[in-house]
Motif scaffolding. Structure first.
Motif, short mmCIF file in Angstrom:
data_model
loop_
_atom_site.label_atom_id
_atom_site.label_comp_id
_atom_site.label_asym_id
_atom_site.label_seq_id
_atom_site.Cartn_x
_atom_site.Cartn_y
_atom_site.Cartn_z
N MET A 148 -8.01 6.59 16.90
CA MET A 148 -8.04 6.47 15.47
C MET A 148 -6.87 5.59 15.04
O MET A 148 -5.75 5.81 15.43
N ARG A 149 -7.22 4.62 14.27
CA ARG A 149 -6.20 3.69 13.77
C ARG A 149 -5.92 3.96 12.31
O ARG A 149 -6.84 4.01 11.51
N LEU A 150 -4.65 4.12 11.98
CA LEU A 150 -4.25 4.29 10.58
C LEU A 150 -3.83 2.95 10.02
O LEU A 150 -3.21 2.14 10.73
N LYS A 151 -4.19 2.76 8.81
CA LYS A 151 -3.80 1.51 8.17
C LYS A 151 -2.32 1.60 7.79
O LYS A 151 -1.84 2.62 7.32
N ALA A 152 -1.64 0.52 7.99
CA ALA A 152 -0.22 0.47 7.64
C ALA A 152 -0.08 0.42 6.11
O ALA A 152 -0.86 -0.24 5.43
N ARG A 153 0.87 1.16 5.63
CA ARG A 153 1.11 1.16 4.17
C ARG A 153 1.75 -0.15 3.77
O ARG A 153 2.64 -0.65 4.44
#
Length: 134
Positions: free
Chosen positions: A1-6
């Motif tokens: 799962m990849r989280l988007k960078a803020r």
């Protein structure tokens, strides 16, 4: 799962901060500034072609068309006014008094009062006039 960078927080526009400072200064000077003591009766100074800017500070003696008098907005009779100025003169040797007399006031009322103020020890007395809008 990849989280988007803020994404980094964007800085607010510097103009908004400048506007806040300007409004703060406006309110500050409105609260702190003193325009002039208001007389409890109508005073319309005489119109003059000559004159200089009024010095700052000091006390204002207002004299109405009928001879009523006030010191910084507090109505007094002539004797009480001169006595109050004499008492203030002892604690403030460099006391300045502005005389704001109505243009229709008789000189037979104004001149003795100014002489009494001068006799009480007040050395700096200025007469308030309205500049002539030529």
């Amino acid at each position: 799962m990849r989280l988007k960078a803020r994404r980094g927080l964007t800085m607010p526009d510097p103009l908004v901060s400048l506007i806040d400072v300007v409004f703060f200064l406006l309110v500050f000077f409105m609260l702190v500034g003193r325009m002039d003591a208001t007389a409890p009766f109508d005073v319309s100074p005489p119109i003059s072609v000559l004159g200089e800017d009024l010095p700052t500070g000091g006390l204002t003696v207002s004299i109405g068309a009928e001879g009523q008098m006030a010191l910084d907005g507090v109505e007094l009779d002539a004797a009480a006014l001169v006595a109050r100025l004499a008492a203030l003169r002892e604690s403030r040797p460099d006391l300045l008094v502005r005389v704001n007399a109505h243009g229709a006031l008789r000189l037979s009322i104004l001149l003795p009062l100014v002489a009494d103020i001068e006799a009480a020890g007040v050395g700096d007395i200025v007469l308030v006039v309205t500049p002539n809008p030529i």
